[in-house]
Motif scaffolding. Structure first.
Motif, short mmCIF file in Angstrom:
data_model
loop_
_atom_site.label_atom_id
_atom_site.label_comp_id
_atom_site.label_asym_id
_atom_site.label_seq_id
_atom_site.Cartn_x
_atom_site.Cartn_y
_atom_site.Cartn_z
N PHE A 124 0.82 -1.22 0.00
CA PHE A 124 0.00 0.00 0.00
C PHE A 124 0.85 1.27 0.00
CE2 PHE A 124 -3.83 2.30 0.67
CZ PHE A 124 -3.60 3.26 1.63
N SER A 125 1.92 1.28 0.76
CA SER A 125 2.71 2.50 0.96
C SER A 125 3.52 2.92 -0.26
CB SER A 125 3.64 2.32 2.16
OG SER A 125 4.52 1.24 1.92
N VAL A 126 3.44 2.17 -1.35
CA VAL A 126 4.22 2.48 -2.55
C VAL A 126 3.38 3.22 -3.60
CG1 VAL A 126 5.45 1.41 -4.50
CG2 VAL A 126 5.77 0.54 -2.18
N TYR A 127 2.07 3.15 -3.49
CA TYR A 127 1.19 3.64 -4.55
C TYR A 127 0.34 4.84 -4.12
CZ TYR A 127 2.35 -0.69 -6.89
OH TYR A 127 3.04 -1.71 -7.48
N ALA A 128 0.13 5.74 -5.08
CA ALA A 128 -0.86 6.80 -4.88
C ALA A 128 -2.26 6.19 -4.94
CB ALA A 128 -0.71 7.86 -5.96
N ILE A 129 -3.17 6.85 -4.26
CA ILE A 129 -4.58 6.46 -4.29
C ILE A 129 -5.41 7.68 -4.68
CG2 ILE A 129 -6.54 5.57 -2.97
CD1 ILE A 129 -4.41 3.46 -3.31
N THR A 130 -6.43 7.43 -5.46
CA THR A 130 -7.28 8.51 -5.96
C THR A 130 -8.74 8.20 -5.67
OG1 THR A 130 -5.74 9.13 -7.72
CG2 THR A 130 -8.04 9.69 -8.06
N TRP A 131 -9.52 9.25 -5.44
CA TRP A 131 -10.97 9.13 -5.38
C TRP A 131 -11.55 9.66 -6.69
CZ3 TRP A 131 -13.70 6.61 -1.71
CH2 TRP A 131 -13.08 6.36 -0.49
N VAL A 132 -12.46 8.88 -7.26
CA VAL A 132 -13.15 9.21 -8.50
C VAL A 132 -14.64 9.06 -8.24
CG1 VAL A 132 -13.51 8.51 -10.92
CG2 VAL A 132 -11.21 8.39 -9.90
N ARG A 133 -15.46 9.89 -8.85
CA ARG A 133 -16.91 9.77 -8.65
C ARG A 133 -17.64 9.73 -9.98
NH1 ARG A 133 -18.26 15.74 -5.94
NH2 ARG A 133 -17.98 16.98 -7.86
N GLN A 134 -18.83 9.18 -9.92
CA GLN A 134 -19.68 9.13 -11.10
C GLN A 134 -21.10 9.50 -10.70
OE1 GLN A 134 -19.87 5.40 -13.31
NE2 GLN A 134 -20.15 6.57 -15.19
N ALA A 135 -21.54 10.66 -11.17
CA ALA A 135 -22.90 11.12 -10.91
C ALA A 135 -23.87 10.42 -11.85
CB ALA A 135 -22.98 12.63 -11.10
N PRO A 136 -25.15 10.36 -11.50
CA PRO A 136 -26.13 9.69 -12.36
C PRO A 136 -26.11 10.23 -13.78
CG PRO A 136 -27.09 10.24 -10.24
CD PRO A 136 -25.75 10.89 -10.27
N GLY A 137 -25.95 9.35 -14.75
CA GLY A 137 -25.99 9.74 -16.14
C GLY A 137 -24.76 10.45 -16.66
N LYS A 138 -23.70 10.51 -15.85
CA LYS A 138 -22.49 11.23 -16.26
C LYS A 138 -21.28 10.29 -16.25
CE LYS A 138 -24.00 15.81 -14.88
NZ LYS A 138 -23.62 17.09 -14.22
N GLY A 139 -20.18 10.79 -16.76
CA GLY A 139 -18.95 10.00 -16.81
C GLY A 139 -18.18 10.05 -15.51
N LEU A 140 -17.04 9.39 -15.50
CA LEU A 140 -16.17 9.37 -14.33
C LEU A 140 -15.49 10.72 -14.16
CD1 LEU A 140 -14.56 5.89 -14.99
CD2 LEU A 140 -16.20 6.43 -13.19
N GLU A 141 -15.45 11.20 -12.92
CA GLU A 141 -14.85 12.49 -12.61
C GLU A 141 -13.77 12.30 -11.55
OE1 GLU A 141 -17.42 15.26 -10.62
OE2 GLU A 141 -16.03 16.95 -10.81
N TRP A 142 -12.55 12.73 -11.84
CA TRP A 142 -11.45 12.70 -10.87
C TRP A 142 -11.77 13.68 -9.76
CZ3 TRP A 142 -7.94 15.82 -8.56
CH2 TRP A 142 -6.76 15.26 -8.08
#
Length: 128
Positions: free
Chosen positions: A29-47
């Motif tokens: 775990f301590s070697v990698y970055a982690i990101t949160w991404v979201r997806q609203a209804p009917g929309k694409g993935l958002e960083w």
């Protein structure tokens, strides 16, 4: 096997707060970055936000800057997303994703191949 498990989503009123957690296993775990991404209804993935492997560097999308805070606990293999002053437009499924390396930078366009592994997501609904 790499696993990312999100928790902490739910229904909250506008102006409220939630804290999401992402528990990781199956890799260093301590070697990698982690990101949160979201997806609203009917929309694409958002960083939304990213944090580097050591936890000392973070980035945020303009839409959440000043309201969301990302952090990580490498001893617990967990990343958090503290979300304050929530707005109805924050309603989405929130995913945590493992980077291919120590890449925590903003991505204008996100696809499933943008990250090495994804969690199953947790629903956040902001509504009165």
């Amino acid at each position: 096997e790499v696993q990312l498990v999100e928790s902490g989503g739910g229904l909250v009123q506008p102006g409220g707060s939630l804290r999401l957690s992402c528990a990781a296993s199956g890799f260093t775990f301590s070697v990698y970055a982690i990101t949160w991404v979201r997806q609203a209804p009917g929309k694409g993935l958002e960083w939304v936000s990213g944090i580097n492997s050591g936890g000392g560097m973070t980035n945020y999308a303009d839409s959440v800057k000043g309201r969301f805070t990302i952090s990580r606990d490498n001893a617990q293999n967990t990343v958090y997303l503290q979300m304050n002053s929530l707005k109805p437009e924050d309603t989405a499924v929130y995913y945590c994703a493992k980077a291919w390396a120590d890449d925590y930078y903003y991505k204008l366009r996100v696809t499933t191949s943008s990250f090495a592994s994804w969690g199953q997501g947790t629903q956040v609904t902001v509504s009165s």
